[in-house]
Scaffold this motif. Structure first.
Motif, PDB file in Angstrom:
ATOM      1  N   THR A  17      -1.429 -14.555  12.819  1.00 55.22           N
ATOM      2  CA  THR A  17      -1.603 -13.368  11.969  1.00 55.22           C
ATOM      3  C   THR A  17      -0.286 -12.904  11.376  1.00 55.22           C
ATOM      4  O   THR A  17      -0.211 -12.565  10.176  1.00 55.22           O
ATOM      5  N   LEU A  18       0.757 -12.874  12.197  1.00 54.68           N
ATOM      6  CA  LEU A  18       2.047 -12.371  11.717  1.00 54.68           C
ATOM      7  C   LEU A  18       2.621 -13.271  10.632  1.00 54.68           C
ATOM      8  O   LEU A  18       3.182 -12.782   9.637  1.00 54.68           O
ATOM      9  N   ALA A  19       2.467 -14.575  10.776  1.00 54.09           N
ATOM     10  CA  ALA A  19       2.983 -15.495   9.764  1.00 54.09           C
ATOM     11  C   ALA A  19       2.226 -15.326   8.440  1.00 54.09           C
ATOM     12  O   ALA A  19       2.837 -15.289   7.363  1.00 54.09           O
ATOM     13  N   GLU A  20       0.899 -15.199   8.506  1.00 50.97           N
ATOM     14  CA  GLU A  20       0.107 -15.029   7.280  1.00 50.97           C
ATOM     15  C   GLU A  20       0.454 -13.715   6.582  1.00 50.97           C
ATOM     16  O   GLU A  20       0.630 -13.675   5.359  1.00 50.97           O
ATOM     17  N   ASP A  21       0.556 -12.635   7.367  1.00 48.71           N
ATOM     18  CA  ASP A  21       0.890 -11.344   6.775  1.00 48.71           C
ATOM     19  C   ASP A  21       2.301 -11.355   6.185  1.00 48.71           C
ATOM     20  O   ASP A  21       2.530 -10.799   5.108  1.00 48.71           O
ATOM     21  N   SER A  22       3.234 -11.972   6.883  1.00 49.27           N
ATOM     22  CA  SER A  22       4.617 -12.018   6.398  1.00 49.27           C
ATOM     23  C   SER A  22       4.715 -12.804   5.099  1.00 49.27           C
ATOM     24  O   SER A  22       5.400 -12.392   4.160  1.00 49.27           O
ATOM     25  N   LEU A  23       4.030 -13.939   5.042  1.00 48.07           N
ATOM     26  CA  LEU A  23       4.069 -14.752   3.823  1.00 48.07           C
ATOM     27  C   LEU A  23       3.425 -14.020   2.645  1.00 48.07           C
ATOM     28  O   LEU A  23       3.925 -14.084   1.519  1.00 48.07           O
ATOM     29  N   ALA A  24       2.320 -13.319   2.901  1.00 45.62           N
ATOM     30  CA  ALA A  24       1.659 -12.580   1.823  1.00 45.62           C
ATOM     31  C   ALA A  24       2.557 -11.471   1.288  1.00 45.62           C
ATOM     32  O   ALA A  24       2.714 -11.300   0.070  1.00 45.62           O
ATOM     33  N   SER A  25       3.179 -10.710   2.195  1.00 41.47           N
ATOM     34  CA  SER A  25       4.065  -9.634   1.755  1.00 41.47           C
ATOM     35  C   SER A  25       5.324 -10.183   1.094  1.00 41.47           C
ATOM     36  O   SER A  25       5.796  -9.638   0.085  1.00 41.47           O
ATOM     37  N   LEU A  44       1.817  -7.255   5.643  1.00 39.36           N
ATOM     38  CA  LEU A  44       2.362  -6.408   6.702  1.00 39.36           C
ATOM     39  C   LEU A  44       1.944  -4.953   6.516  1.00 39.36           C
ATOM     40  O   LEU A  44       1.619  -4.263   7.484  1.00 39.36           O
ATOM     41  N   GLY A  45       1.989  -4.480   5.271  1.00 40.07           N
ATOM     42  CA  GLY A  45       1.547  -3.116   5.009  1.00 40.07           C
ATOM     43  C   GLY A  45       0.079  -2.918   5.335  1.00 40.07           C
ATOM     44  O   GLY A  45      -0.318  -1.897   5.930  1.00 40.07           O
ATOM     45  N   PHE A  46      -0.750  -3.872   4.942  1.00 41.50           N
ATOM     46  CA  PHE A  46      -2.173  -3.806   5.258  1.00 41.50           C
ATOM     47  C   PHE A  46      -2.400  -3.776   6.768  1.00 41.50           C
ATOM     48  O   PHE A  46      -3.218  -2.999   7.277  1.00 41.50           O
ATOM     49  N   ARG A  47      -1.668  -4.626   7.512  1.00 44.31           N
ATOM     50  CA  ARG A  47      -1.843  -4.682   8.961  1.00 44.31           C
ATOM     51  C   ARG A  47      -1.430  -3.367   9.618  1.00 44.31           C
ATOM     52  O   ARG A  47      -2.089  -2.897  10.555  1.00 44.31           O
ATOM     53  N   MET A  48      -0.364  -2.758   9.108  1.00 40.89           N
ATOM     54  CA  MET A  48       0.086  -1.485   9.671  1.00 40.89           C
ATOM     55  C   MET A  48      -0.917  -0.372   9.388  1.00 40.89           C
ATOM     56  O   MET A  48      -1.203   0.461  10.254  1.00 40.89           O
ATOM     57  N   GLN A  49      -1.468  -0.349   8.186  1.00 41.30           N
ATOM     58  CA  GLN A  49      -2.451   0.684   7.844  1.00 41.30           C
ATOM     59  C   GLN A  49      -3.740   0.497   8.646  1.00 41.30           C
ATOM     60  O   GLN A  49      -4.376   1.469   9.064  1.00 41.30           O
ATOM     61  N   ASN A  50      -4.122  -0.743   8.880  1.00 37.73           N
ATOM     62  CA  ASN A  50      -5.304  -1.015   9.688  1.00 37.73           C
ATOM     63  C   ASN A  50      -5.073  -0.605  11.137  1.00 37.73           C
ATOM     64  O   ASN A  50      -5.970  -0.061  11.796  1.00 37.73           O
TER      65      ASN A  50
END
Length: 276
Positions: free
Chosen positions: A77-85, A228-234
């Motif tokens: 999850t962290l790798a996918e979120d980091s790459l997207a951001s 990362l922003g999406f994950r933090m808001q979720n």
């Protein structure tokens, strides 16, 4: 006479003695920057752990955050979120910088362009990029384009002013000397103005990069499914503080790494400049 000469003779070596006593103070021990950074990191983590042990506002400790980071790394999850951001920030930042540099040069070199463009630049600088999110959603939809546009706007407005100030701040003596030697405007611009403006442009890029990362979390409010922003808001909805801290630390580390790359480029491109 002898009674007055003796004190003078004894006092004569005093300046040399004072100079010798001051000499060792100049030779202080220089601590490497890496060591200072490491000390600051250890002290920060120690303070964080101490505050968490006191139960300050249910603050998660370093161990809990590290454990949550391990879980997010293990499931990808962290790798996918980091790459997207990272993709959104790099795209918006690159587009903003590529447009800001020529616009800043135009404003600084041509008074007519300055008069036409500066009111718009100053107007939009007073409007926070986050305030443009509703307009971006209405005009551009809820896909990737509005997210990148908001980040682009933050990077552009920071970089264009730096490029403009770099051009208008060029020493007039250098330009006049080049004209005396027979250089034309194009040569002066390429050989004098651009190199002299490089430090300002690179500083503006670093500021623009910080603005781009600072806008990321709000930009990912626009119907994002990853980042990362999406994950933090979720995580905020479930009061999942360790996940929020993982997102914050990841954004900080990625931003710090990119800033160091720009700083390295600045040092290589501005070696001619005197620094402390």
């Amino acid at each position: 006479m002898s009674s007055t000469e003796t004190p003078l003779k004894r006092a004569a070596p005093a300046p040399e003695a004072a100079e010798r006593t001051r000499e060792p103070r100049r030779k202080g021990v220089r601590v490497p920057a890496f060591a200072l950074n490491l000390i600051a990191l250890v002290a920060g983590v120690g303070l964080w752990a101490w505050l968490a042990s006191l139960g300050v506002q249910a603050l998660p400790g370093p161990a809990a955050v590290a454990g949550r980071a391990g879980e997010l790394i293990a499931d990808g999850t962290l790798a996918e979120d980091s790459l997207a951001s990272l993709r959104r920030v790099l795209t918006g930042f690159a587009l903003g910088t590529l447009l800001a540099v020529p616009v800043g040069f135009l404003m600084g070199w041509y008074p007519v362009a300055r008069g036409l463009l500066e009111p718009y630049i100053q107007f939009f600088r007073t409007v926070p990029p986050l305030a443009m999110i509703p307009l971006a959603i209405v005009l551009l939809g809820i896909g990737e384009l509005p997210k990148i546009f908001v980040i682009f706007l933050a990077a552009f407005l920071s970089s264009v002013v730096a490029a403009f100030q770099g051009v208008v701040g060029v020493d007039r003596t250098l330009i006049d000397a080049a004209r005396v030697l027979g250089a034309r405007d194009g040569t002066i611009f390429l050989k004098v103005v651009v190199p002299a403006s490089a430090p300002f442009i690179l500083v503006g890029m670093r500021i623009g990069l910080g603005s781009a990362w600072g806008t990321l979390v709000a930009a990912e409010l626009i119907a994002a499914q990853e980042g990362l922003g999406f994950r933090m808001q979720n995580a905020q909805l479930y009061y999942d503080l360790p996940t929020i801290f993982v997102g914050l630390i990841t954004i900080g580390l990625l931003g710090l790494l990119m800033d160091r790359v720009l700083l390295l480029a600045e040092r290589r491109l501005t070696r001619w400049q005197e620094t402390r």
